[in-house]
Write a protein that holds these residues in place. Sequence first.
Motif, PDB file in Angstrom:
ATOM      1  N   UNK A 224       0.851  -1.137   0.056  1.00  9.85           N
ATOM      2  CA  UNK A 224      -0.007  -0.001  -0.035  1.00  9.85           C
ATOM      3  C   UNK A 224       0.808   1.277  -0.029  1.00  9.85           C
ATOM      4  N   UNK A 225       0.599   2.149  -0.851  1.00  3.01           N
ATOM      5  CA  UNK A 225       1.058   3.471  -0.837  1.00  3.01           C
ATOM      6  C   UNK A 225       0.287   4.625  -0.575  1.00  3.01           C
ATOM      7  N   UNK A 226       0.186   5.106   0.429  1.00  2.00           N
ATOM      8  CA  UNK A 226      -0.787   6.272   0.827  1.00  2.00           C
ATOM      9  C   UNK A 226      -0.525   7.120   0.216  1.00  2.00           C
ATOM     10  N   UNK A 227      -1.745   7.752  -0.569  1.00  2.00           N
ATOM     11  CA  UNK A 227      -1.766   8.911  -1.430  1.00  2.00           C
ATOM     12  C   UNK A 227      -2.198  10.091  -0.974  1.00  2.00           C
ATOM     13  N   UNK A 228      -1.542  10.507   0.087  1.00  3.72           N
ATOM     14  CA  UNK A 228      -2.297  11.649   0.904  1.00  3.72           C
ATOM     15  C   UNK A 228      -2.058  13.149   0.248  1.00  3.72           C
ATOM     16  N   UNK A 229      -1.147  13.294  -0.732  1.00  3.79           N
ATOM     17  CA  UNK A 229      -0.702  14.232  -1.504  1.00  3.79           C
ATOM     18  C   UNK A 229      -1.534  14.148  -2.727  1.00  3.79           C
ATOM     19  N   UNK A 230      -2.395  15.422  -2.746  1.00  5.33           N
ATOM     20  CA  UNK A 230      -3.433  15.363  -4.100  1.00  5.33           C
ATOM     21  C   UNK A 230      -2.605  15.826  -5.207  1.00  5.33           C
ATOM     22  N   UNK A 231      -1.456  16.587  -5.273  1.00  8.15           N
ATOM     23  CA  UNK A 231      -0.650  17.016  -6.424  1.00  8.15           C
ATOM     24  C   UNK A 231       0.629  16.807  -6.302  1.00  8.15           C
ATOM     25  N   UNK A 232       1.180  15.460  -6.296  1.00  8.34           N
ATOM     26  CA  UNK A 232       2.532  15.221  -5.915  1.00  8.34           C
ATOM     27  C   UNK A 232       3.647  15.805  -7.124  1.00  8.34           C
ATOM     28  N   UNK A 233       3.322  16.035  -8.117  1.00  8.03           N
ATOM     29  CA  UNK A 233       4.180  16.575  -9.088  1.00  8.03           C
ATOM     30  C   UNK A 233       4.893  15.488  -9.951  1.00  8.03           C
ATOM     31  N   UNK A 234       5.192  15.752 -11.083  1.00  9.57           N
ATOM     32  CA  UNK A 234       5.915  14.874 -12.248  1.00  9.57           C
ATOM     33  C   UNK A 234       6.956  13.949 -11.445  1.00  9.57           C
ATOM     34  N   UNK A 235       7.809  14.727 -10.668  1.00 10.26           N
ATOM     35  CA  UNK A 235       9.088  13.989 -10.282  1.00 10.26           C
ATOM     36  C   UNK A 235       8.707  12.746  -9.363  1.00 10.26           C
ATOM     37  N   UNK A 236       7.768  12.734  -8.320  1.00 12.66           N
ATOM     38  CA  UNK A 236       7.280  11.635  -7.444  1.00 12.66           C
ATOM     39  C   UNK A 236       6.439  10.979  -8.216  1.00 12.66           C
ATOM     40  N   UNK A 237       5.503  11.144  -9.125  1.00 12.33           N
ATOM     41  CA  UNK A 237       4.593  10.329  -9.944  1.00 12.33           C
ATOM     42  C   UNK A 237       5.821   9.317 -10.787  1.00 12.33           C
ATOM     43  N   UNK A 238       6.627   9.908 -11.387  1.00 12.72           N
ATOM     44  CA  UNK A 238       7.693   9.049 -12.241  1.00 12.72           C
ATOM     45  C   UNK A 238       8.317   7.977 -11.376  1.00 12.72           C
ATOM     46  N   UNK A 239       8.576   8.424 -10.226  1.00 12.72           N
ATOM     47  CA  UNK A 239       9.461   7.767  -9.126  1.00 12.72           C
ATOM     48  C   UNK A 239       8.454   6.481  -8.623  1.00 12.72           C
ATOM     49  N   UNK A 240       7.328   6.872  -8.156  1.00 15.64           N
ATOM     50  CA  UNK A 240       6.357   5.910  -7.816  1.00 15.64           C
ATOM     51  C   UNK A 240       6.186   4.936  -8.953  1.00 15.64           C
ATOM     52  N   UNK A 241       5.978   5.402 -10.258  1.00 11.79           N
ATOM     53  CA  UNK A 241       5.752   4.533 -11.369  1.00 11.79           C
ATOM     54  C   UNK A 241       7.034   3.530 -11.456  1.00 11.79           C
ATOM     55  N   UNK A 242       8.086   4.068 -11.163  1.00 13.87           N
ATOM     56  CA  UNK A 242       9.262   3.042 -11.262  1.00 13.87           C
ATOM     57  C   UNK A 242       9.401   1.904 -10.019  1.00 13.87           C
ATOM     58  N   UNK A 243       8.892   2.566  -8.938  1.00 13.19           N
ATOM     59  CA  UNK A 243       8.943   1.645  -7.812  1.00 13.19           C
ATOM     60  C   UNK A 243       7.623   0.659  -7.956  1.00 13.19           C
TER      61      UNK A 243
END
Length: 335
Positions: A74-93
Motif C-alpha cells: 500500500x502506498x498512501x496517496x495523501x498528497x493531491x498533487x505530488x508532481x511529475x518527479x514523485x509520480x515518475x518515481x512511484x511508477x518506477x517503484x
Amino acid sequence: MSTEPNPAPPVTSADVARLAGVSRATVSFVLNATPSARISEATKAKVRAAAEELGYVPHAAAAALRAGRTDLVVLPASVSAMGRLFSDWVDELETALGGHGYTVVLHGDRSADPVTAARAWARLRPTAVVSMGDERMTPEAVRILLQAGTKAVVTVAPAPVEGAYTLIGDQSGVGIAAIEHLAERGRTRIGVVMPVERGLSAFSEPRLAGARSVAAKRGVEVTPLPMRYSDEAAAALATLCRELGLDAVFGYNDEYAALLSAALTDCGVAVPEEIAVVGADDLLLARVVRPRLTSVRYHLPGAGLLADAVDQLVREGSAEPLPGIWFETVPRQSS
C-alpha cells in the motif's frame, strides 16, 4: 423479456482440479506457490495448463485469509498533487515491486488522524506499507500496522520513525538550497510560494522553515506567498511581488515557479534582472521554459533499491539502510 444468455458460472478451483486430475489442495498449493508443498514439476505444469485453459484466477481475498496477509504493498496517496518527479518515481517503484511479485495499491484515504489512517491501510492486510513523506506515519500508526500483520513499514521522514524502516529526507533542505542560492546572488527580499492545494502543506511548510533558517543567518527577508495553481492566481501574485518590492521568489516547485515566472514576464517584470525565480524538482519543464528555470534537484535512492529493501524486510525482517535524500541547486537563466 430479455433474450440475453445466462452468464456462465464462475470457474472454481474444483473445476481446475477435475480437469487436471488432482485434488483441490494440490491446485491451491500450485497456484499459491506454497513453498512447503512437495509437488512434481509435471503436476505443477498440468495444474497451470488446466487453470489457463479454464481461465481460472485465484481468489486474492481467500488466499489472504489463509496466509493472514496479502501480496499488496500500500502506498498512501495523501498528497493531491505530488508532481511529475514523485509520480515518475512511484511508477518506477511499482514496476520494481511488481518484479518481486507484489501488487501496488495507491490508497486514497484522506483522514488527518494517524490512527484512523493506519486502520484504513491495515484493513487491506498489506504485506508492506510504503509512505512517501506522509506525516501520518507516526510510531502509533506503525504499531497498528505491525499488529495487523504488516511485515514491512517504510517511510520517508526527517528523523527515524520508531518501528519503521526510515529513509531520511527532510523537505526543509529544499528551502535551504533555494534560499542559499538566491542569497549568494545578492537577493535580499525573497518570496516563498505556498501552494493552497490540499495535501501540499506537508511539503511546503518544511520548505518555508528551511528558507527561514537561511534567512536568519544571511540577514535576508522571507515572505510567504499563498498561491493557487492557476493563471489568474499567478497573475495576481506577480503584481503583488512587484508591490512588495521583492527581488526573488522561490516558487515551491518547477510547475508553480514556471507559472509565476510567465506571469511576471506578462506584467512587465524582467526575470531575473528585477525578480529572480527558483523552482524545485529539476523537471524537463525547467529546461523548456524561457528563461530556463533554476531548480533544486532531488537525489533519491533508486526505486529498484527501495523495492529490494521492501522485499528483504518482508522475507527476512530487516534490510540494510539506504542513502538519505539530498538536494542541490542547478543554476540556469532565471536566477
